[in-house]
Motif scaffolding. Sequence first.
Motif, short mmCIF file in Angstrom:
data_model
loop_
_atom_site.label_atom_id
_atom_site.label_comp_id
_atom_site.label_asym_id
_atom_site.label_seq_id
_atom_site.Cartn_x
_atom_site.Cartn_y
_atom_site.Cartn_z
N SER A 143 -2.90 10.39 -11.21
CA SER A 143 -2.62 9.67 -9.98
C SER A 143 -3.40 10.31 -8.85
O SER A 143 -3.30 11.51 -8.62
CB SER A 143 -1.13 9.71 -9.66
N ASN A 144 -4.20 9.52 -8.16
CA ASN A 144 -5.00 10.02 -7.06
C ASN A 144 -4.52 9.51 -5.71
O ASN A 144 -4.75 10.16 -4.71
CB ASN A 144 -6.46 9.63 -7.26
N ILE A 145 -3.89 8.37 -5.71
CA ILE A 145 -3.38 7.77 -4.49
C ILE A 145 -1.88 7.56 -4.64
O ILE A 145 -1.42 7.06 -5.66
CB ILE A 145 -4.06 6.42 -4.20
N MET A 146 -1.13 7.96 -3.63
CA MET A 146 0.31 7.75 -3.60
C MET A 146 0.65 6.79 -2.48
O MET A 146 0.13 6.91 -1.38
CB MET A 146 1.02 9.09 -3.38
N GLY A 147 1.55 5.87 -2.79
CA GLY A 147 1.90 4.87 -1.79
C GLY A 147 3.40 4.70 -1.64
O GLY A 147 4.17 5.07 -2.52
N TRP A 148 3.78 4.17 -0.49
CA TRP A 148 5.16 3.74 -0.25
C TRP A 148 5.14 2.23 -0.02
O TRP A 148 4.32 1.71 0.74
CB TRP A 148 5.75 4.43 0.97
N PHE A 149 6.07 1.57 -0.69
CA PHE A 149 6.29 0.14 -0.51
C PHE A 149 7.76 -0.07 -0.17
O PHE A 149 8.58 0.84 -0.35
CB PHE A 149 5.95 -0.61 -1.80
N ARG A 150 8.08 -1.25 0.30
CA ARG A 150 9.49 -1.56 0.55
C ARG A 150 9.76 -3.02 0.22
O ARG A 150 8.87 -3.87 0.26
CB ARG A 150 9.87 -1.26 2.00
N GLN A 151 11.03 -3.27 -0.10
CA GLN A 151 11.44 -4.63 -0.44
C GLN A 151 12.79 -4.90 0.19
O GLN A 151 13.78 -4.26 -0.15
CB GLN A 151 11.50 -4.83 -1.95
N ALA A 152 12.80 -5.85 1.11
CA ALA A 152 14.03 -6.28 1.75
C ALA A 152 14.65 -7.41 0.93
O ALA A 152 13.95 -8.09 0.17
CB ALA A 152 13.74 -6.75 3.17
N SER B 255 -6.77 5.14 -9.37
CA SER B 255 -8.04 5.09 -8.67
C SER B 255 -8.03 5.97 -7.44
O SER B 255 -6.98 6.28 -6.89
CB SER B 255 -8.35 3.65 -8.27
N VAL B 256 -9.21 6.35 -6.99
CA VAL B 256 -9.33 7.22 -5.82
C VAL B 256 -9.34 6.43 -4.52
O VAL B 256 -9.38 7.01 -3.44
CB VAL B 256 -10.60 8.10 -5.89
N PHE B 257 -9.30 5.10 -4.63
CA PHE B 257 -9.37 4.27 -3.43
C PHE B 257 -7.99 3.71 -3.10
O PHE B 257 -7.26 3.27 -3.98
CB PHE B 257 -10.35 3.11 -3.63
N ILE B 258 -7.65 3.72 -1.83
CA ILE B 258 -6.38 3.17 -1.39
C ILE B 258 -6.44 1.65 -1.46
O ILE B 258 -7.40 1.03 -0.99
CB ILE B 258 -6.05 3.62 0.05
N GLN B 259 -5.42 1.06 -2.05
CA GLN B 259 -5.28 -0.39 -2.08
C GLN B 259 -3.88 -0.74 -1.59
O GLN B 259 -2.99 0.10 -1.56
CB GLN B 259 -5.51 -0.93 -3.49
N LEU B 260 -3.70 -2.00 -1.22
CA LEU B 260 -2.46 -2.40 -0.56
C LEU B 260 -1.56 -3.31 -1.39
O LEU B 260 -0.45 -3.61 -0.96
CB LEU B 260 -2.79 -3.12 0.75
N SER C 154 -4.01 9.96 -0.07
CA SER C 154 -4.59 10.67 -1.20
C SER C 154 -3.86 12.01 -1.36
O SER C 154 -3.28 12.52 -0.40
CB SER C 154 -6.08 10.93 -0.95
N TRP C 155 -3.90 12.58 -2.55
CA TRP C 155 -3.22 13.86 -2.75
C TRP C 155 -3.80 14.95 -1.85
O TRP C 155 -3.10 15.87 -1.44
CB TRP C 155 -3.30 14.31 -4.20
N SER C 156 -5.08 14.84 -1.53
CA SER C 156 -5.69 15.83 -0.65
C SER C 156 -5.22 15.66 0.79
O SER C 156 -5.36 16.58 1.60
CB SER C 156 -7.20 15.71 -0.70
N GLY C 157 -4.68 14.49 1.12
CA GLY C 157 -4.19 14.23 2.47
C GLY C 157 -5.25 13.80 3.45
O GLY C 157 -4.96 13.55 4.62
N ASP C 158 -6.49 13.67 3.00
CA ASP C 158 -7.56 13.35 3.95
C ASP C 158 -7.75 11.87 4.16
O ASP C 158 -8.55 11.47 5.02
CB ASP C 158 -8.88 14.00 3.51
N THR C 159 -7.04 11.06 3.40
CA THR C 159 -7.15 9.61 3.55
C THR C 159 -5.76 9.01 3.62
O THR C 159 -4.94 9.26 2.73
CB THR C 159 -7.91 8.99 2.38
#
Length: 124
Positions: free
Chosen positions: A31-40, A101-106, A52-57
Amino acid sequence: QVQLVESGGGLVQAGGSLRLSCAASGRTFSSNIMGWFRQAPGKEREFVAAISWSGDTTRYSSSVKDRFTISSDNAKKTVYLQMNSLKPEDTAVYYCAARQSVFIQLEVTDYDYWGQGTQVTVSS
């Protein structure tokens, strides 16, 4: 496999703050990108923030930008979501997700692993 466990949800009054945590274990190198999602209730799951895990993105949805802050602790394999100035419309189940992936997606479909979610309720 990557296991994700969220914590920190709860009930808070409007204007208050909460900090969510997501602890990752297992094959975290996958895992290279961590995300938060929500569902109402009655709504689709939506993107909140990612890092990103490095925190730079980082990336935020427009609805939480300037109120929420995502951060990562690579040594602890934990991602945080600091939520300030909470509004009733922030009420939802919040999910942590991981992407190889190393790229942030939504999009929800762009993430490979998911936690069970933690409930956040903001009262007016």
